[in-house]
Motif scaffolding. Sequence first.
Motif, PDB file in Angstrom:
ATOM      1  N   GLU A  54       2.295  19.343 -30.477  1.00  0.00           N
ATOM      2  CA  GLU A  54       3.445  20.149 -30.856  1.00  0.00           C
ATOM      3  C   GLU A  54       4.490  20.225 -29.753  1.00  0.00           C
ATOM      4  OE1 GLU A  54       4.316  21.328 -33.975  1.00  0.00           O
ATOM      5  OE2 GLU A  54       2.732  19.840 -34.247  1.00  0.00           O
ATOM      6  N   THR A  55       4.075  20.261 -28.493  1.00  0.00           N
ATOM      7  CA  THR A  55       5.080  20.297 -27.424  1.00  0.00           C
ATOM      8  C   THR A  55       5.795  18.951 -27.302  1.00  0.00           C
ATOM      9  OG1 THR A  55       3.412  19.755 -25.732  1.00  0.00           O
ATOM     10  CG2 THR A  55       3.866  22.091 -26.142  1.00  0.00           C
ATOM     11  N   VAL A  56       5.125  17.860 -27.701  1.00  0.00           N
ATOM     12  CA  VAL A  56       5.796  16.555 -27.753  1.00  0.00           C
ATOM     13  C   VAL A  56       6.894  16.588 -28.812  1.00  0.00           C
ATOM     14  CG1 VAL A  56       5.513  14.128 -28.418  1.00  0.00           C
ATOM     15  CG2 VAL A  56       3.885  15.198 -26.852  1.00  0.00           C
ATOM     16  N   ARG A  57       6.570  17.098 -29.987  1.00  0.00           N
ATOM     17  CA  ARG A  57       7.561  17.185 -31.057  1.00  0.00           C
ATOM     18  C   ARG A  57       8.712  18.110 -30.666  1.00  0.00           C
ATOM     19  NH1 ARG A  57       5.946  19.728 -35.376  1.00  0.00           N
ATOM     20  NH2 ARG A  57       7.485  18.752 -36.737  1.00  0.00           N
ATOM     21  N   GLU A  58       8.371  19.210 -30.017  1.00  0.00           N
ATOM     22  CA  GLU A  58       9.403  20.157 -29.597  1.00  0.00           C
ATOM     23  C   GLU A  58      10.352  19.525 -28.584  1.00  0.00           C
ATOM     24  OE1 GLU A  58       7.299  23.524 -28.148  1.00  0.00           O
ATOM     25  OE2 GLU A  58       6.492  24.079 -30.126  1.00  0.00           O
ATOM     26  N   MET A  59       9.805  18.776 -27.630  1.00  0.00           N
ATOM     27  CA  MET A  59      10.652  18.153 -26.609  1.00  0.00           C
ATOM     28  C   MET A  59      11.521  17.051 -27.199  1.00  0.00           C
ATOM     29  SD  MET A  59       9.472  16.735 -22.858  1.00  0.00           S
ATOM     30  CE  MET A  59      10.708  16.349 -21.621  1.00  0.00           C
ATOM     31  N   LEU A  60      10.967  16.288 -28.139  1.00  0.00           N
ATOM     32  CA  LEU A  60      11.769  15.280 -28.820  1.00  0.00           C
ATOM     33  C   LEU A  60      12.963  15.921 -29.515  1.00  0.00           C
ATOM     34  CD1 LEU A  60       9.074  12.940 -30.433  1.00  0.00           C
ATOM     35  CD2 LEU A  60      10.803  12.251 -28.772  1.00  0.00           C
ATOM     36  N   LEU A  61      12.731  17.071 -30.138  1.00  0.00           N
ATOM     37  CA  LEU A  61      13.805  17.747 -30.858  1.00  0.00           C
ATOM     38  C   LEU A  61      14.791  18.416 -29.905  1.00  0.00           C
ATOM     39  CD1 LEU A  61      14.668  18.376 -33.821  1.00  0.00           C
ATOM     40  CD2 LEU A  61      13.486  20.567 -33.561  1.00  0.00           C
ATOM     41  N   VAL A  99       9.072  11.228 -23.313  1.00  0.00           N
ATOM     42  CA  VAL A  99       8.401  12.511 -23.515  1.00  0.00           C
ATOM     43  C   VAL A  99       6.916  12.400 -23.181  1.00  0.00           C
ATOM     44  CG1 VAL A  99       7.742  14.214 -25.256  1.00  0.00           C
ATOM     45  CG2 VAL A  99      10.089  13.352 -25.176  1.00  0.00           C
ATOM     46  N   LEU A 100       6.295  11.307 -23.567  1.00  0.00           N
ATOM     47  CA  LEU A 100       4.871  11.132 -23.273  1.00  0.00           C
ATOM     48  C   LEU A 100       4.624  11.016 -21.771  1.00  0.00           C
ATOM     49  CD1 LEU A 100       3.748   8.768 -26.174  1.00  0.00           C
ATOM     50  CD2 LEU A 100       3.142  11.174 -25.852  1.00  0.00           C
ATOM     51  N   ILE A 101       5.529  10.361 -21.072  1.00  0.00           N
ATOM     52  CA  ILE A 101       5.401  10.282 -19.609  1.00  0.00           C
ATOM     53  C   ILE A 101       5.478  11.690 -19.008  1.00  0.00           C
ATOM     54  CG2 ILE A 101       6.556   9.507 -17.493  1.00  0.00           C
ATOM     55  CD1 ILE A 101       7.347   6.951 -19.055  1.00  0.00           C
ATOM     56  N   ARG A 102       6.405  12.515 -19.513  1.00  0.00           N
ATOM     57  CA  ARG A 102       6.530  13.883 -19.034  1.00  0.00           C
ATOM     58  C   ARG A 102       5.276  14.705 -19.324  1.00  0.00           C
ATOM     59  NH1 ARG A 102      10.739  15.075 -15.632  1.00  0.00           N
ATOM     60  NH2 ARG A 102      10.862  17.215 -16.456  1.00  0.00           N
ATOM     61  N   HIS A 103       4.541  14.293 -20.354  1.00  0.00           N
ATOM     62  CA  HIS A 103       3.297  14.987 -20.719  1.00  0.00           C
ATOM     63  C   HIS A 103       2.064  14.413 -20.015  1.00  0.00           C
ATOM     64  CE1 HIS A 103       5.598  17.031 -23.818  1.00  0.00           C
ATOM     65  NE2 HIS A 103       4.527  17.736 -24.141  1.00  0.00           N
ATOM     66  N   GLY A 104       2.282  13.449 -19.143  1.00  0.00           N
ATOM     67  CA  GLY A 104       1.178  12.887 -18.380  1.00  0.00           C
ATOM     68  C   GLY A 104       0.332  11.879 -19.141  1.00  0.00           C
ATOM     69  N   ALA A 105       0.833  11.406 -20.284  1.00  0.00           N
ATOM     70  CA  ALA A 105       0.075  10.420 -21.053  1.00  0.00           C
ATOM     71  C   ALA A 105       0.193   9.047 -20.400  1.00  0.00           C
ATOM     72  CB  ALA A 105       0.593  10.356 -22.484  1.00  0.00           C
ATOM     73  N   LYS A 106      -0.863   8.261 -20.525  1.00  0.00           N
ATOM     74  CA  LYS A 106      -0.843   6.915 -19.991  1.00  0.00           C
ATOM     75  C   LYS A 106      -0.198   5.985 -21.005  1.00  0.00           C
ATOM     76  CE  LYS A 106      -3.797   3.281 -18.082  1.00  0.00           C
ATOM     77  NZ  LYS A 106      -5.197   2.863 -17.801  1.00  0.00           N
ATOM     78  N   VAL A 107       0.992   5.487 -20.687  1.00  0.00           N
ATOM     79  CA  VAL A 107       1.693   4.566 -21.576  1.00  0.00           C
ATOM     80  C   VAL A 107       2.143   3.347 -20.777  1.00  0.00           C
ATOM     81  CG1 VAL A 107       2.498   6.360 -23.151  1.00  0.00           C
ATOM     82  CG2 VAL A 107       3.916   5.717 -21.204  1.00  0.00           C
ATOM     83  N   GLU A 108       2.327   2.258 -21.476  1.00  0.00           N
ATOM     84  CA  GLU A 108       2.849   1.025 -20.874  1.00  0.00           C
ATOM     85  C   GLU A 108       4.366   1.135 -20.823  1.00  0.00           C
ATOM     86  OE1 GLU A 108       1.030  -1.374 -19.632  1.00  0.00           O
ATOM     87  OE2 GLU A 108      -0.896  -0.553 -20.265  1.00  0.00           O
ATOM     88  N   THR A 109       4.883   1.536 -19.678  1.00  0.00           N
ATOM     89  CA  THR A 109       6.317   1.817 -19.585  1.00  0.00           C
ATOM     90  C   THR A 109       7.150   0.544 -19.704  1.00  0.00           C
ATOM     91  OG1 THR A 109       6.187   1.696 -17.170  1.00  0.00           O
ATOM     92  CG2 THR A 109       5.953   3.862 -18.174  1.00  0.00           C
ATOM     93  N   GLY A 110       8.252   0.685 -20.437  1.00  0.00           N
ATOM     94  CA  GLY A 110       9.215  -0.408 -20.572  1.00  0.00           C
ATOM     95  C   GLY A 110       8.867  -1.452 -21.610  1.00  0.00           C
ATOM     96  N   LYS A 111       7.663  -1.408 -22.168  1.00  0.00           N
ATOM     97  CA  LYS A 111       7.242  -2.477 -23.077  1.00  0.00           C
ATOM     98  C   LYS A 111       7.611  -2.216 -24.538  1.00  0.00           C
ATOM     99  CE  LYS A 111       3.463  -4.224 -20.224  1.00  0.00           C
ATOM    100  NZ  LYS A 111       2.018  -4.566 -20.181  1.00  0.00           N
ATOM    101  N   ALA A 112       7.714  -0.958 -24.919  1.00  0.00           N
ATOM    102  CA  ALA A 112       7.971  -0.636 -26.323  1.00  0.00           C
ATOM    103  C   ALA A 112       9.319  -1.180 -26.790  1.00  0.00           C
ATOM    104  CB  ALA A 112       7.915   0.873 -26.538  1.00  0.00           C
ATOM    105  N   MET A 113      10.355  -0.916 -26.011  1.00  0.00           N
ATOM    106  CA  MET A 113      11.687  -1.366 -26.396  1.00  0.00           C
ATOM    107  C   MET A 113      11.757  -2.877 -26.465  1.00  0.00           C
ATOM    108  SD  MET A 113      13.957   1.088 -26.924  1.00  0.00           S
ATOM    109  CE  MET A 113      15.568   0.675 -26.314  1.00  0.00           C
ATOM    110  N   GLN A 114      11.114  -3.554 -25.514  1.00  0.00           N
ATOM    111  CA  GLN A 114      11.152  -5.016 -25.506  1.00  0.00           C
ATOM    112  C   GLN A 114      10.436  -5.607 -26.723  1.00  0.00           C
ATOM    113  OE1 GLN A 114      13.082  -6.698 -23.409  1.00  0.00           O
ATOM    114  NE2 GLN A 114      13.623  -4.669 -22.612  1.00  0.00           N
ATOM    115  N   ALA A 115       9.316  -4.987 -27.103  1.00  0.00           N
ATOM    116  CA  ALA A 115       8.580  -5.480 -28.275  1.00  0.00           C
ATOM    117  C   ALA A 115       9.406  -5.306 -29.542  1.00  0.00           C
ATOM    118  CB  ALA A 115       7.252  -4.744 -28.390  1.00  0.00           C
ATOM    119  N   ALA A 116      10.060  -4.157 -29.667  1.00  0.00           N
ATOM    120  CA  ALA A 116      10.899  -3.929 -30.844  1.00  0.00           C
ATOM    121  C   ALA A 116      12.089  -4.878 -30.860  1.00  0.00           C
ATOM    122  CB  ALA A 116      11.380  -2.482 -30.865  1.00  0.00           C
ATOM    123  N   LEU A 117      12.702  -5.083 -29.697  1.00  0.00           N
ATOM    124  CA  LEU A 117      13.842  -6.007 -29.615  1.00  0.00           C
ATOM    125  C   LEU A 117      13.424  -7.431 -29.952  1.00  0.00           C
ATOM    126  CD1 LEU A 117      15.614  -4.578 -26.439  1.00  0.00           C
ATOM    127  CD2 LEU A 117      16.544  -4.608 -28.775  1.00  0.00           C
TER     128      LEU A 117
END
Length: 420
Positions: free
Chosen positions: A337-344, A387-405
């Motif tokens: 819920e705090t992820v959704r709140e921060m996105l909004l 937002v996930l980085i701010r929440h301390g989640a482990k994500v592959e940074t920079g890869k999502a946008m490139q995959a979508a592009l």
Amino acid sequence: MKYTDLNTPNRTIMTPGPVEVDPRVLRAMSTPILGQFDPAFTNIMNEVMEMLRTIFQTTNQWAFPVDGTSRSGIEAILCSVIEPGDKVLVPIFGRFGYLLTEICERYGADVHTIECSWGEVFDQQEIIAAIRDIQPKVLAVVHGETSTGCMQPIDKLGTICREEEVLFIVDAVATIGGVDIKVDEWKIDALIAGTQKCLSIPAGMAPVTYNERVEKVITQRKKVEKGISTETDRLEELDRSHSFVKSNYLDLSMLQDYWSPRRLNHHTEATSMLYALREGLRIILEEGLENRFHRHQLHEQALMAGIEAMGLKRYGNPAAKLPTVTCIEVPTGVNPETVREMLLDQFGIEIAKSFGPLEGKIWRIGTMGYSCRKENVLFTLAALEAVLIRHGAKVETGKAMQAALDIYHNSQLIVHAEVL
């Protein structure tokens, strides 16, 4: 208290509905009001019916909107065909199967259900076996289950329903206008849509269509009132047959009289909403059904590629995925819920949580109608990663946008090659 002018914030709405409304639809809603029996208005009604037949891929005489949100259309169809004691079969694979069950029970149906795990759908042979075993009057099926992001295959069910003399009713609220649905070819007897999802129109109407098999049931439920013709001063409304249907507002026999050339008064039509529906349907036909289906598939693929490249897991059986909704498992240790709140709050982006056993476990991102655009997908992926980085989640940074592009780039190459 002094109230100021209405000034709503700008949002990027990426939920499974309601979605962003096409600006052309909003402009159409400001068109001057006409009387509901003005020839200019009844011509708009006729145009809406014609366009709905095209989008539903049907030649049915009856294709019109029920005033009210999509649930009003579901209830109008069900309450108009169900009599107390009728057997109804409902395959349940998410929240909205339970809704169909509740509505049918309220009208006295003997409801039989089969269930599968959330995140899965039925093999059509399972439903066919249940039809032959139960011998229901009605098979009521959700096509796109937004609570789980799954889509039930239904193309083989209509043939069996005809053989077994079962009415085949489909809730296509989450799919019509975004996914290919062939009402006539799949032998669907009645289908319900909603304006607030892939049609990109404000919530407030439920387009429906039904064939002569359903109309026959409706006609048989009428009780003709005697002696009306001898009282010439009676109101025209009393010329109609009275029905055993408990709901007056949702009685299809009365609604079809209103939408027929007779134009028997039943309710005051929601004028501005009908303008919106006409413009939304016109935009769909201008884009073309095949192009529209392809657009929804393209942006779904880009979103999924970005989600997976980020290291997040998609929820549900991939083979059963609903093209217009993508469900994502909430990473361990992250407050959904705090992820959704921060996105909004920080980005103005709205995504959805889920219901029942999935509440707090998944997020749901819709790619529907006017919300289904490249800029929305890329913005959502970038914001979700931040937002996930701010929440301390482990994500592959920079890869999502490139995959979508990559998805968008490869799609352009394919289109270019086809043109050549």
